[in-house]
Design an enzyme around this catalytic site. Structure first.
Site, short mmCIF file in Angstrom:
data_model
loop_
_atom_site.label_atom_id
_atom_site.label_comp_id
_atom_site.label_asym_id
_atom_site.label_seq_id
_atom_site.Cartn_x
_atom_site.Cartn_y
_atom_site.Cartn_z
N LYS A 102 1.01 -1.04 -0.20
CA LYS A 102 0.08 -0.01 -0.01
C LYS A 102 0.89 1.30 -0.01
O LYS A 102 1.53 1.73 0.80
CB LYS A 102 -0.81 -0.05 1.27
CG LYS A 102 -2.26 0.77 1.18
CD LYS A 102 -2.27 2.09 0.94
CE LYS A 102 -2.15 3.25 1.91
NZ LYS A 102 -1.81 4.41 1.58
N GLU A 104 9.98 1.98 10.42
CA GLU A 104 10.75 3.13 10.29
C GLU A 104 10.17 4.32 10.45
O GLU A 104 9.46 4.68 9.48
CB GLU A 104 11.58 2.93 9.03
CG GLU A 104 12.55 1.71 8.91
CD GLU A 104 13.19 1.38 7.82
OE1 GLU A 104 13.75 0.34 7.38
OE2 GLU A 104 13.05 2.23 7.06
P1 NAD Z 1 2.47 8.87 7.11
O1 NAD Z 1 2.68 8.13 8.37
O2 NAD Z 1 1.50 10.03 6.98
O3 NAD Z 1 1.83 7.78 5.89
C1 NAD Z 1 2.66 6.68 5.52
C2 NAD Z 1 1.83 5.77 5.00
O4 NAD Z 1 1.06 5.08 6.11
C3 NAD Z 1 0.93 6.02 3.88
O5 NAD Z 1 0.89 5.06 2.73
C4 NAD Z 1 -0.34 6.39 4.55
O6 NAD Z 1 -1.48 6.17 3.56
C5 NAD Z 1 -0.31 5.27 5.68
N1 NAD Z 1 -1.39 5.30 6.78
C6 NAD Z 1 -1.35 6.62 7.21
N2 NAD Z 1 -2.50 6.04 8.18
C7 NAD Z 1 -2.60 4.74 8.24
C8 NAD Z 1 -3.44 4.02 8.98
N3 NAD Z 1 -4.11 4.50 10.00
N4 NAD Z 1 -3.18 2.55 8.70
C9 NAD Z 1 -2.29 2.15 8.09
N5 NAD Z 1 -1.79 2.91 7.16
C10 NAD Z 1 -1.75 4.21 7.44
O7 NAD Z 1 3.90 9.32 6.44
P2 NAD Z 1 4.37 10.22 5.24
O8 NAD Z 1 3.81 11.55 5.74
O9 NAD Z 1 3.86 9.62 4.07
O10 NAD Z 1 5.79 10.11 5.20
C11 NAD Z 1 6.71 10.86 6.02
C12 NAD Z 1 7.43 10.39 7.32
O11 NAD Z 1 7.88 8.99 7.18
C13 NAD Z 1 8.25 11.09 8.12
O12 NAD Z 1 7.84 11.14 9.43
C14 NAD Z 1 9.41 10.56 7.96
O13 NAD Z 1 10.42 10.82 8.93
C15 NAD Z 1 9.03 9.10 8.04
N6 NAD Z 1 10.23 8.28 7.26
C16 NAD Z 1 10.92 7.48 7.95
C17 NAD Z 1 12.11 6.75 7.47
C18 NAD Z 1 12.82 5.95 8.14
O14 NAD Z 1 13.70 5.06 7.61
N7 NAD Z 1 12.84 6.04 9.46
C19 NAD Z 1 12.16 6.81 5.95
C20 NAD Z 1 11.36 7.61 5.20
C21 NAD Z 1 10.17 8.44 5.80
#
Ligand code: NAD
Length: 501
Positions: free
Chosen positions: A189, A264
């Site tokens: 997803k 992550e």
């Molecule tokens: P997000 O958490 O908003 O979304 C990530 C994914 O989760 C998306 O596909 C979203 O649709 C899904 N999602 C959202 N709510 C959900 C739920 N209730 N159940 C299941 N899936 C759900 O994050 P984002 O804004 O897309 O990405 C940015 C974030 O990702 C930043 O905080 C960044 O630091 C983090 N990130 C971390 C790493 C790492 O390796 N630690 C790498 C890249 C990005």
């Protein structure tokens, strides 16, 4: 060098087909549309790229069942055969690397100069885990006087992979390649803000001969398709990359079905510059690690901790360099920072500029909008911050650097560890004993000394505290996607205790 006009022409050719068909889900080897759609738009000018099939709980169920049905055969396939298919996927990624990079730039706003490499890193991820596939099940032999213990590893089953919008192609390959190498089947997803290259990856896997059902793609919203995936009983584990608060929600959602999770999450990573550091290299690294990839990068060094004795001169050098960073069209090879992912994220990042000013930090440069259309922001540098400020504590996830000064090593350590996150840290000093002492006490999953973030794929990747649970990379990835079993074989020499005689 290929110029912007050529890139735009090529991009137009690649995405034309999506204007007609939309971006479809791919379940059990077949394209699947739905009743509803959502849109993906380019952050360059807010133009429509394509409509995207809005996956529902029913689509997730379809995909999870397909992954469940495909699992026994895929898990039983010889490792060498999985290896061959994964290498074919890598071949096709390399063949289509330019297309992937162009699409990724247009969908995410990331600059071409970084995305061209990120697409190839996707191929490298597949090759790396392909080569490990034949040995993924290997275990240990742990003999005692009475028993011969042998361990072996077994793929856990169908897994869910949920990815964020930043560098989505590379991150998806980083999760999906080890899952497939270990013998798991996958439901992916991707993020709703950048779904384009996940579709390319699913097509590539199909074209490379991955059997139907082994990788399934379901687009959609987090609260819809994402939630349904984390709650589905056929899905045994969730590999998630995204925000810390989403990780917390996924943990709750997956509790009823006892999901194994690997997270992550966010970061507020410190880069610590001591007065004895090689300052020329440190300036380059500080600039690179916060302003490349638009600062939309989990391992970005978003907090600069600089020793007071050198702070003024170091800041002056930074300001000069930041002012020369080129903000522009992501497909222009000269561009260093492209537009932020969407208007909502632009508002969030520029909101932190107002917060920093209100908190009394010094805005040295940046923070203003560039141009009329699109989400272009001048890179931001705040100095004069203190540890309690929001701009020193919260993840901004943009080209936004907050600088704090410190007196000595203890002071630097207190500042470095004084946040909720603990993903990465960067230490700059000529004193190697100090570098080791400091790294040892730094609350972070990964520390680079006198270096920017350079990945070596066998090493562990992941965070502590609010930055994550678990590690990726090399064998650590297999530990997550596999169950370890111990078989104890009696050597026939020990006396069995008798009951009931
Ligand atoms: P997000 O958490 O908003 O979304 C990530 C994914 O989760 C998306 O596909 C979203 O649709 C899904 N999602 C959202 N709510 C959900 C739920 N209730 N159940 C299941 N899936 C759900 O994050 P984002 O804004 O897309 O990405 C940015 C974030 O990702 C930043 O905080 C960044 O630091 C983090 N990130 C971390 C790493 C790492 O390796 N630690 C790498 C890249 C990005």
């Amino acid at each position: 060098m290929t110029d912007l006009a050529t890139h735009l022409t090529k991009l137009g050719t690649h995405i034309a087909r999506f204007r007609d068909t939309g971006i479809l889900n791919l379940i059990n080897g077949k394209d699947v549309s739905g009743d509803d759609w959502f849109e993906t738009r380019s952050p360059v000018d807010d133009s429509l790229i394509a409509r995207v099939a809005l996956g529902t709980a029913a689509d997730i169920d379809h995909a999870a069942r397909a992954a469940e049905a495909a699992f026994p055969a895929w898990a039983a396939l010889e490792g060498s055969k999985r290896k061959a298919i994964l290498h074919r996927i890598a071949d096709l990624i390399e063949e289509r690397a330019e297309e992937i990079a162009l699409c990724e730039c247009w969908d995410t706003g990331q600059a071409w100069r970084f995305m061209a490499k990120a697409a190839l890193r996707g191929a490298e991820n597949f090759r790396f885990f392909a080569d490990l596939a034949p040995g993924a099940r290997d275990g240990q032999s742990l003999p005692t006087a009475t028993h011969w213990n042998v361990t072996s590893r077994h793929p856990i089953g169908p897994v869910g992979v949920i990815t964020p919008w930043n560098t989505p192609f590379m991150l998806s390959t980083w999760k999906i390649a080890p899952a497939l190498a270990s013998g798991c089947t996958v439901v992916h997803k991707p993020a709703e803000l950048s779904p384009l290259t996940a579709r390319l990856l699913a097509e590539i896997c199909r074209d490379a001969g991955l059997p139907p059902g082994v990788l399934n793609l379901v687009n959609g919203m987090g609260e819809g398709a994402g939630r349904a995936l984390t709650e589905h009983p056929a899905i045994k584990a969730i590999a998630f990359v995204g925000e810390s608060r989403t990780g917390s929600m996924i943990m709750k959602q997956g509790a009823d079905t006892l999901k194994r999770v690997h997270f992550e999450l966010g970061g507020k990573n410190p880069v610590i510059v001591f007065e004895d550091a090689d300052l020329d290299r440190a300036v380059d690294a500080v600039i690179f690690m916060i302003y490349s990839l638009n600062g939309e990068r989990c391992t970005s060094s978003s907090r600069l901790l600089v020793q007071k004795s050198i702070a003024e001169a170091f800041h002056a050098r930074l300001v000069d360099r930041v002012n020369r960073i080129s903000v522009g069209h992501p497909l222009d090879p000269a561009t260093e920072i492209g537009p932020l992912i969407d208007a909502g994220h632009f508002a969030k990042v520029s909101g932190y500029v107002q917060t920093g000013l209100a908190e009394g930090a010094v805005l040295e440069t940046g923070g203003d909008r560039v141009g009329q259309a699109g989400q272009f922001l001048r890179p931001v540098l705040f100095t004069g911050a203190n540890a309690g400020m929001k701009i020193a504590q919260e993840e901004v996830f943009g080209p936004f650097l907050t600088s704090i000064t410190f007196d000595d090593e203890d002071d630097a350590l207190r500042l470095a560890n004084g946040v909720a996150y603990g993903l990465a840290g960067y230490v700059w000093t000529a004193d190697l004993a100090r570098a080791l002492r400091f790294s040892n006490r730094l609350e972070a999953g990964m520390v680079w000394v006198n270096s920017e973030n350079v990945r070596h794929l066998p090493t562990p990747f992941g965070g502590t505290k609010a930055s994550g649970i678990g590690r990726d990379g090399g064998d650590w990835s297999f530990d997550f996607y596999m169950e370890t079993k111990n078989v104890a074989l009696a050597l026939g020499t020990h006396a069995i205790q008798r009951l009931g005689v």
